[in-house]
Design a protein around this motif. Sequence first.
Motif, PDB file in Angstrom:
ATOM      1  N   ARG A  56       1.088  15.047  14.637  1.00  0.00           N
ATOM      2  CA  ARG A  56       0.268  14.485  15.700  1.00  0.00           C
ATOM      3  C   ARG A  56       1.215  13.872  16.715  1.00  0.00           C
ATOM      4  NH1 ARG A  56      -0.917   9.351  16.618  1.00  0.00           N
ATOM      5  NH2 ARG A  56      -0.183   8.805  14.509  1.00  0.00           N
ATOM      6  N   LEU A  57       1.063  14.277  17.957  1.00  0.00           N
ATOM      7  CA  LEU A  57       1.929  13.789  19.030  1.00  0.00           C
ATOM      8  C   LEU A  57       1.044  13.297  20.167  1.00  0.00           C
ATOM      9  CD1 LEU A  57       4.885  13.444  19.916  1.00  0.00           C
ATOM     10  CD2 LEU A  57       4.759  15.727  20.942  1.00  0.00           C
ATOM     11  N   GLY A  58       0.716  12.001  20.137  1.00  0.00           N
ATOM     12  CA  GLY A  58      -0.187  11.448  21.150  1.00  0.00           C
ATOM     13  C   GLY A  58      -1.534  12.129  21.104  1.00  0.00           C
ATOM     14  N   PRO A  59      -1.927  12.815  22.186  1.00  0.00           N
ATOM     15  CA  PRO A  59      -3.242  13.452  22.236  1.00  0.00           C
ATOM     16  C   PRO A  59      -3.312  14.806  21.536  1.00  0.00           C
ATOM     17  CG  PRO A  59      -2.093  13.801  24.300  1.00  0.00           C
ATOM     18  CD  PRO A  59      -1.221  12.888  23.490  1.00  0.00           C
TER      19      PRO A  59
ATOM     20  N   TYR B   3      -6.003   3.430  22.381  1.00  0.00           N
ATOM     21  CA  TYR B   3      -5.659   2.611  21.231  1.00  0.00           C
ATOM     22  C   TYR B   3      -6.024   1.142  21.440  1.00  0.00           C
ATOM     23  CZ  TYR B   3      -2.695   6.715  20.430  1.00  0.00           C
ATOM     24  OH  TYR B   3      -2.224   7.997  20.265  1.00  0.00           O
TER      25      TYR B   3
ATOM     26  N   TYR C 215      -4.844   7.675  12.313  1.00  0.00           N
ATOM     27  CA  TYR C 215      -5.115   7.940  13.725  1.00  0.00           C
ATOM     28  C   TYR C 215      -5.886   9.256  13.890  1.00  0.00           C
ATOM     29  CZ  TYR C 215      -1.915   4.116  14.745  1.00  0.00           C
ATOM     30  OH  TYR C 215      -1.318   2.870  14.812  1.00  0.00           O
TER      31      TYR C 215
ATOM     32  N   ASP D  54     -11.967   7.036  20.999  1.00  0.00           N
ATOM     33  CA  ASP D  54     -11.223   8.283  20.821  1.00  0.00           C
ATOM     34  C   ASP D  54     -12.129   9.417  21.281  1.00  0.00           C
ATOM     35  OD1 ASP D  54      -9.017   9.894  19.954  1.00  0.00           O
ATOM     36  OD2 ASP D  54     -10.209  10.454  18.193  1.00  0.00           O
TER      37      ASP D  54
ATOM     38  N   THR E 131       3.108   6.695  12.855  1.00  0.00           N
ATOM     39  CA  THR E 131       3.217   5.628  13.838  1.00  0.00           C
ATOM     40  C   THR E 131       2.049   5.751  14.813  1.00  0.00           C
ATOM     41  OG1 THR E 131       4.534   6.858  15.468  1.00  0.00           O
ATOM     42  CG2 THR E 131       5.742   5.763  13.676  1.00  0.00           C
ATOM     43  N   LYS E 132       2.028   4.878  15.783  1.00  0.00           N
ATOM     44  CA  LYS E 132       0.916   4.871  16.737  1.00  0.00           C
ATOM     45  C   LYS E 132       0.820   6.172  17.522  1.00  0.00           C
ATOM     46  CE  LYS E 132      -1.023   1.941  20.426  1.00  0.00           C
ATOM     47  NZ  LYS E 132      -0.842   0.679  21.180  1.00  0.00           N
ATOM     48  N   PHE E 133       1.954   6.707  17.956  1.00  0.00           N
ATOM     49  CA  PHE E 133       1.932   7.889  18.821  1.00  0.00           C
ATOM     50  C   PHE E 133       2.408   9.156  18.118  1.00  0.00           C
ATOM     51  CE2 PHE E 133       2.560   4.248  21.686  1.00  0.00           C
ATOM     52  CZ  PHE E 133       1.433   4.393  22.488  1.00  0.00           C
ATOM     53  N   PHE E 134       2.880   9.032  16.883  1.00  0.00           N
ATOM     54  CA  PHE E 134       3.448  10.208  16.218  1.00  0.00           C
ATOM     55  C   PHE E 134       3.222  10.133  14.714  1.00  0.00           C
ATOM     56  CE2 PHE E 134       7.035  12.089  13.877  1.00  0.00           C
ATOM     57  CZ  PHE E 134       6.944  13.411  14.314  1.00  0.00           C
TER      58      PHE E 134
END
Length: 450
Positions: free
Chosen positions: A406-409, A440, A30, A51, A382-385
């Motif tokens: 990485r935490l979302g944005p 995403y 990501y 992105d 994961t997708k968001f973290f």
Amino acid sequence: MRKILVTTLVVVCSLTVKAQSYIGFQQDNYAGVQGVLFNPASIVDSNFRTDINLFSFNTNVTNDYYGVTFLDVFKSGYNIETQAKLFPSSANNFIISSDIMGPAFMFNIKPKHAVAVFTRGRALVNIHDINGELFNQLSDDFNTNEDFNLNAGHFNMTGNAWGELGVSYAGVLLDKGKHFLKGGITVKYLQGIANSYTKGSNVTVNYNYNSDLPTTNTIATTGNLTYGGSNDFEKSFENFDFDSNSQGFGGDFGLVYEYRPESENKPANGYKFKVGLSVTDLGAINYKLSDQKTYDLNKTVTEAQYQDAGSLGDFLEQNYTVTQTKGAVKAVLPTAIHANVDWNFYRKFYVNLNGDISAANRTALNATAVANVVSVTPRYETKFFSFYLPFNYMQYRGLMAGTGLRLGPLMLGSGSLLTNLISKESKGFDVYLGLKVPIYKSRKTQNTKV
């Protein structure tokens, strides 16, 4: 020379928030548009519809001369010259790099094609093969009551700051059963900000003290010293003044192979392992209005001549033969080779082996090079973290451990944080921080074979 080197380091460290690689984050599936900086092939068949980078930066400092207790550096009154542990050798090195990514975005044209556009500001300073043993002994003046001989040898210092506008394309080259291959290329327009370089060849200094008649003390020197550049490096960078007479072009290219045993019903990241290979920073900037001077140091002068000069520059101008040239000078980019293997060993757990290896000639006049790095990074993704725990060996600063997430944005981290919290002789640091707008792909889209 001690004063010159310390001043150089202070100037560079105060330029701005300072960048080599986003250690840990760059291998994340990501990473999005940041991934294009290390391998342009990464943007196709990614986890994003698009992105958008709002702002991100990365800074890296590495050396093999100073070792510090990192937290003490931020204390009032800390003096690195007197309080740091020193590791002098006949060839000490310093590399300081800075990377600021401005507005940038990537998006998919079709399932098998993607593009990215990015803006970027960079600065890189290299100081190579400085005689640290000599550096450790010198004072600001030559005033002494005894003879001494100094061998500065061959040393090279280069500073280059520039801006980039990059356009990248990536496409799927092979999608056959368990085997998946994609490739990408980046073309960059380069705009120079400032360039400065100094190179010494076979430089020696022999001081002869005459106790009976001190006014006749002499300084005998040998070798050659070349100094050149465009604008004043510190002033141009602080004001972020682009040099309209300095442009160039650069490029990157890369490939990524993925082994996908579950290609018919793949998860968000459908590989068991993947292998990436890329080459970045091919090209150069042509500084059209440069001034270069080469001093023939094979001469004997008096100490009085040195003391009467207002500065080192004045001393050289007044006492040595100089060859001056004006015109275009090329500053070659810090070409590097990047290779990594990423293994998805259990569900959302990965481990990455990565190498960033300089392909530039660090001893060439007006050349810059990145520090070589080898890292092993376990991560949970994961997708968001995502969470990273990089262990890395960087040229000159040694083995270090860090962490990042990485935490979302938002992404932030450091490849040296954990080591710097406990070490009393840290030889470098790095940190990165960024904010973006990730859009995403849906799970349905991710599970569709491209």
